[in-house]
Design a protein around this motif. Structure first.
Motif, PDB file in Angstrom:
ATOM      1  N   GLU A 157       0.826  -1.214   0.000  1.00 47.24           N
ATOM      2  CA  GLU A 157       0.000   0.000   0.000  1.00 47.24           C
ATOM      3  C   GLU A 157       0.855   1.257   0.000  1.00 47.24           C
ATOM      4  O   GLU A 157       0.579   2.224  -0.709  1.00 47.24           O
ATOM      5  CB  GLU A 157      -0.923   0.001   1.218  1.00 47.24           C
ATOM      6  CG  GLU A 157      -2.051  -1.004   1.115  1.00 47.24           C
ATOM      7  CD  GLU A 157      -2.853  -1.120   2.409  1.00 47.24           C
ATOM      8  OE1 GLU A 157      -2.670  -0.253   3.298  1.00 47.24           O
ATOM      9  OE2 GLU A 157      -3.640  -2.067   2.529  1.00 47.24           O
ATOM     10  N   GLY A 158       1.919   1.242   0.819  1.00 39.88           N
ATOM     11  CA  GLY A 158       2.770   2.423   0.956  1.00 39.88           C
ATOM     12  C   GLY A 158       3.585   2.736  -0.290  1.00 39.88           C
ATOM     13  O   GLY A 158       3.958   3.887  -0.524  1.00 39.88           O
ATOM     14  N   LEU A 159       3.874   1.692  -1.093  1.00 35.24           N
ATOM     15  CA  LEU A 159       4.726   1.900  -2.273  1.00 35.24           C
ATOM     16  C   LEU A 159       3.926   1.934  -3.576  1.00 35.24           C
ATOM     17  O   LEU A 159       4.499   2.100  -4.651  1.00 35.24           O
ATOM     18  CB  LEU A 159       5.788   0.784  -2.349  1.00 35.24           C
ATOM     19  CG  LEU A 159       6.715   0.672  -1.131  1.00 35.24           C
ATOM     20  CD1 LEU A 159       7.684  -0.496  -1.294  1.00 35.24           C
ATOM     21  CD2 LEU A 159       7.490   1.972  -0.901  1.00 35.24           C
ATOM     22  N   ALA A 160       2.598   1.771  -3.478  1.00 33.75           N
ATOM     23  CA  ALA A 160       1.773   1.776  -4.700  1.00 33.75           C
ATOM     24  C   ALA A 160       1.977   3.089  -5.459  1.00 33.75           C
ATOM     25  O   ALA A 160       1.851   4.165  -4.893  1.00 33.75           O
ATOM     26  CB  ALA A 160       0.302   1.605  -4.331  1.00 33.75           C
ATOM     27  N   GLY A 161       2.322   2.966  -6.714  1.00 36.59           N
ATOM     28  CA  GLY A 161       2.510   4.165  -7.534  1.00 36.59           C
ATOM     29  C   GLY A 161       3.792   4.926  -7.243  1.00 36.59           C
ATOM     30  O   GLY A 161       4.013   6.012  -7.790  1.00 36.59           O
ATOM     31  N   CYS A 162       4.664   4.391  -6.369  1.00 31.79           N
ATOM     32  CA  CYS A 162       5.919   5.070  -6.014  1.00 31.79           C
ATOM     33  C   CYS A 162       6.803   5.224  -7.252  1.00 31.79           C
ATOM     34  O   CYS A 162       6.952   4.277  -8.041  1.00 31.79           O
ATOM     35  CB  CYS A 162       6.621   4.232  -4.934  1.00 31.79           C
ATOM     36  SG  CYS A 162       8.214   4.867  -4.439  1.00 31.79           S
ATOM     37  N   LYS A 163       7.383   6.404  -7.431  1.00 34.50           N
ATOM     38  CA  LYS A 163       8.202   6.664  -8.626  1.00 34.50           C
ATOM     39  C   LYS A 163       9.566   5.979  -8.573  1.00 34.50           C
ATOM     40  O   LYS A 163      10.248   5.867  -9.585  1.00 34.50           O
ATOM     41  CB  LYS A 163       8.417   8.172  -8.785  1.00 34.50           C
ATOM     42  CG  LYS A 163       7.142   8.962  -9.001  1.00 34.50           C
ATOM     43  CD  LYS A 163       7.425  10.358  -9.527  1.00 34.50           C
ATOM     44  CE  LYS A 163       8.332  11.185  -8.613  1.00 34.50           C
ATOM     45  NZ  LYS A 163       7.653  11.599  -7.367  1.00 34.50           N
ATOM     46  N   ALA A 164       9.984   5.544  -7.387  1.00 34.49           N
ATOM     47  CA  ALA A 164      11.319   4.935  -7.238  1.00 34.49           C
ATOM     48  C   ALA A 164      11.423   3.642  -8.042  1.00 34.49           C
ATOM     49  O   ALA A 164      10.432   2.940  -8.268  1.00 34.49           O
ATOM     50  CB  ALA A 164      11.593   4.639  -5.767  1.00 34.49           C
ATOM     51  N   VAL A 165      12.655   3.334  -8.456  1.00 35.24           N
ATOM     52  CA  VAL A 165      12.947   1.999  -8.984  1.00 35.24           C
ATOM     53  C   VAL A 165      13.004   1.057  -7.782  1.00 35.24           C
ATOM     54  O   VAL A 165      13.770   1.279  -6.845  1.00 35.24           O
ATOM     55  CB  VAL A 165      14.299   1.970  -9.723  1.00 35.24           C
ATOM     56  CG1 VAL A 165      14.611   0.544 -10.203  1.00 35.24           C
ATOM     57  CG2 VAL A 165      14.304   2.948 -10.888  1.00 35.24           C
ATOM     58  N   ILE A 166      12.171   0.012  -7.787  1.00 41.96           N
ATOM     59  CA  ILE A 166      12.178  -0.968  -6.696  1.00 41.96           C
ATOM     60  C   ILE A 166      13.047  -2.141  -7.123  1.00 41.96           C
ATOM     61  O   ILE A 166      12.776  -2.777  -8.152  1.00 41.96           O
ATOM     62  CB  ILE A 166      10.748  -1.483  -6.384  1.00 41.96           C
ATOM     63  CG1 ILE A 166       9.761  -0.331  -6.244  1.00 41.96           C
ATOM     64  CG2 ILE A 166      10.776  -2.380  -5.147  1.00 41.96           C
ATOM     65  CD1 ILE A 166       9.794   0.429  -4.972  1.00 41.96           C
ATOM     66  N   VAL A 167      14.127  -2.394  -6.380  1.00 42.86           N
ATOM     67  CA  VAL A 167      14.975  -3.569  -6.633  1.00 42.86           C
ATOM     68  C   VAL A 167      14.550  -4.627  -5.617  1.00 42.86           C
ATOM     69  O   VAL A 167      14.713  -4.440  -4.412  1.00 42.86           O
ATOM     70  CB  VAL A 167      16.472  -3.217  -6.471  1.00 42.86           C
ATOM     71  CG1 VAL A 167      17.334  -4.466  -6.546  1.00 42.86           C
ATOM     72  CG2 VAL A 167      16.885  -2.211  -7.546  1.00 42.86           C
ATOM     73  N   ALA A 168      13.925  -5.710  -6.098  1.00 43.17           N
ATOM     74  CA  ALA A 168      13.253  -6.639  -5.192  1.00 43.17           C
ATOM     75  C   ALA A 168      13.648  -8.087  -5.465  1.00 43.17           C
ATOM     76  O   ALA A 168      13.868  -8.472  -6.614  1.00 43.17           O
ATOM     77  CB  ALA A 168      11.739  -6.479  -5.327  1.00 43.17           C
ATOM     78  N   ASN A 169      13.687  -8.872  -4.398  1.00 39.79           N
ATOM     79  CA  ASN A 169      14.052 -10.287  -4.461  1.00 39.79           C
ATOM     80  C   ASN A 169      12.857 -11.099  -4.973  1.00 39.79           C
ATOM     81  O   ASN A 169      11.867 -11.273  -4.267  1.00 39.79           O
ATOM     82  CB  ASN A 169      14.469 -10.761  -3.063  1.00 39.79           C
ATOM     83  CG  ASN A 169      14.875 -12.220  -3.043  1.00 39.79           C
ATOM     84  OD1 ASN A 169      14.940 -12.895  -4.072  1.00 39.79           O
ATOM     85  ND2 ASN A 169      15.164 -12.719  -1.854  1.00 39.79           N
ATOM     86  N   CYS A 170      12.968 -11.644  -6.191  1.00 41.25           N
ATOM     87  CA  CYS A 170      11.844 -12.374  -6.782  1.00 41.25           C
ATOM     88  C   CYS A 170      11.666 -13.766  -6.170  1.00 41.25           C
ATOM     89  O   CYS A 170      10.679 -14.455  -6.465  1.00 41.25           O
ATOM     90  CB  CYS A 170      12.005 -12.479  -8.296  1.00 41.25           C
ATOM     91  SG  CYS A 170      13.293 -13.621  -8.824  1.00 41.25           S
ATOM     92  N   SER A 181       2.943  -3.733  -6.662  1.00 42.14           N
ATOM     93  CA  SER A 181       2.045  -2.583  -6.856  1.00 42.14           C
ATOM     94  C   SER A 181       2.797  -1.407  -7.479  1.00 42.14           C
ATOM     95  O   SER A 181       2.202  -0.388  -7.809  1.00 42.14           O
ATOM     96  CB  SER A 181       1.464  -2.145  -5.508  1.00 42.14           C
ATOM     97  OG  SER A 181       2.493  -1.616  -4.679  1.00 42.14           O
ATOM     98  N   SER A 182       4.124  -1.543  -7.609  1.00 42.07           N
ATOM     99  CA  SER A 182       4.945  -0.427  -8.106  1.00 42.07           C
ATOM    100  C   SER A 182       5.135  -0.541  -9.620  1.00 42.07           C
ATOM    101  O   SER A 182       5.263  -1.650 -10.148  1.00 42.07           O
ATOM    102  CB  SER A 182       6.312  -0.446  -7.423  1.00 42.07           C
ATOM    103  OG  SER A 182       6.136  -0.354  -6.030  1.00 42.07           O
ATOM    104  N   PRO A 183       5.184   0.598 -10.311  1.00 45.92           N
ATOM    105  CA  PRO A 183       5.276   0.548 -11.777  1.00 45.92           C
ATOM    106  C   PRO A 183       6.664   0.187 -12.297  1.00 45.92           C
ATOM    107  O   PRO A 183       6.792  -0.201 -13.450  1.00 45.92           O
ATOM    108  CB  PRO A 183       4.892   1.976 -12.203  1.00 45.92           C
ATOM    109  CG  PRO A 183       5.181   2.830 -11.008  1.00 45.92           C
ATOM    110  CD  PRO A 183       4.987   1.967  -9.803  1.00 45.92           C
TER     111      PRO A 183
END
Length: 412
Positions: A157-170, A181-183
């Motif tokens: 919820e907090g990161l939905a639509g966040c402009k940052a690049v999210i580097v995430a562990n798949c 939820s992040s673009p």
């Protein structure tokens, strides 16, 4: 962005000065680094101070249950190739500690900030990060941490639509649920040794299927995304398929995973993998973790493990039997007072090691080891445990406040 004029209002400058003065007084009184109390005072005087301090920085936030302090340090080293970095390297990872750290970095280009999982969404709002690294989520501090799926939902919820690049562990379904939820997400196959918090689907509650390294929900189709960065043995594969060697002084598979995520973050800022990974080799220890110290004529390696996932990773990197092992567990405020998590740790992995038990909750740990059929001795102090240890380098594994106690005792 970096290079703007001074963003600090007169009020903000007073807040920074007051915070530094309070922190210095706290240090002089022997009450630790003073960063938290200094930050609290500064934020009282100017509630917008964190946002003001961050506005001239390219910010990266790092959050996870395990590995965030080390990964923050690795990213900071890598980004130094592109400009000066300010970071909360000592692990004060709530808003007050973060504010204190940024107040000391007025000439920096990059801010690399470790954030406690519960504060991630708020700190992201204040600091407008360019990149956010999400490594893992697992059970921790059972008496006060939200259940892991709730934490993943808060992130989502907090990161939905966040402009940052999210580097995430798949490889961690909870992290994937939070990040999707992040673009703009960069997926890293960093692995997941501890799977006990991810057997049900965070999207629908269905049962997760886990063939090999893959995972998917048989009911709603939520599944592992395709990674663009992959940890493969001692190498990280970049999005072009090139393999870059990981040379670290830090031990274990978990730190290779941290390095892979850090290389992906560095690439967001234009630092090539080869340069980033070479710089990470400089990191020998992180806030005392992995340090080998001399104590009573013996070599002790200090290892921090705060929760079941952390203990599992730590067991995988200790010297083989019959290396002696000292375990120390406290249950103070910073640890969480509920020690029932000890029953989630597979202590049969210590079979063959002589084990010595310390800490405020040594008897809780002793009962757990007894049930796991381990041979151990309960000790009153580190000094006594070291004297009883057979020859060989001693592996010392402790949770948070127990680790700080041990560092003070060995003068580290």
């Amino acid at each position: 962005m970096a290079g703007n004029s001074d963003p600090l209002t007169p009020r903000a400058k007073i807040a920074v000065t007051a915070g530094k003065a309070v922190a210095a007084a706290s240090r002089a009184a022997g009450r630790g680094s003073g960063s938290v109390i200094g930050g609290r005072v500064a934020l009282k005087l100017d509630p917008d101070l964190l946002a003001r301090l961050a506005q001239n920085l390219d910010v990266t936030l790092v959050s996870a249950t395990n590995g965030k302090t080390t990964t923050t340090r690795l990213i900071a080293e890598a980004l130094k190739a592109a400009g000066p970095v300010v970071s909360n390297a000592l692990g004060a990872n709530m808003p007050a500690g973060i504010t204190s750290a940024l107040a000391g970095g007025s000439e920096s280009k990059f801010g690399v900030i470790e954030v406690d999982e519960k504060y991630l969404a708020g700190v992201a709002r204040d600091t407008d990060p360019k990149c956010i690294a999400l490594l893992n989520l697992s059970r921790d501090q059972l008496d006060r941490a939200a259940e892991t799926r709730m934490l993943a939902e808060n992130w989502r919820e907090g990161l939905a639509g966040c402009k940052a690049v999210i580097v995430a562990n798949c490889d961690d379904p909870l992290v994937v649920w939070a990040a999707s939820s992040s673009p703009n997400v960069v997926w890293v196959a960093a692995g997941q040794m501890w799977k006990d918090d991810a057997w049900s689907c965070p999207s629908c509650g269905g049962v997760m299927q886990r063939p090999g390294d893959d995972w998917f929900c048989g009911e709603c189709g939520f599944r592992r995304p395709t990674p663009s960065w992959v940890l493969s043995g001692d190498h990280v594969l970049d999005p072009h398929g090139s393999a870059w060697p990981i040379h670290l002084q830090l031990p274990g598979r978990a730190n290779k995973a941290n390095a892979a995520s850090s290389a992906a973050v560095a690439a967001v800022f234009g630092v090539p993998p080869q340069v980033a990974l070479e710089r990470m080799y400089q990191v020998q220890a992180v806030a005392g973790r992995y340090d080998v110290v001399q104590f009573q004529g013996r070599d002790l390696r200090l290892l921090l493990a705060k929760n079941p996932a952390g203990w599992l990773e730590t067991f995988s990197l200790i010297d083989p039997p019959p290396a002696p092992v000292i375990l120390s567990v406290n249950a103070r405020g910073a640890d969480g007072t509920d020690t029932s998590w000890l029953w989630d740790v597979d202590y049969t992995r210590l079979t063959g090691h002589p084990i010595f038990v310390l800490g405020d909750r040594k008897l809780d740990l002793a009962v757990r080891l007894e049930v796991a059929n381990q041979h151990f001795q309960v000790c009153d102090s580190l000094d006594q445990a070291v004297q009883m240890c057979p020859p060989g380098r001693i592996e010392v594994i402790a949770n948070y406040t127990a680790f700080q106690d041990l560092r003070r005792r060995v003068g580290n």
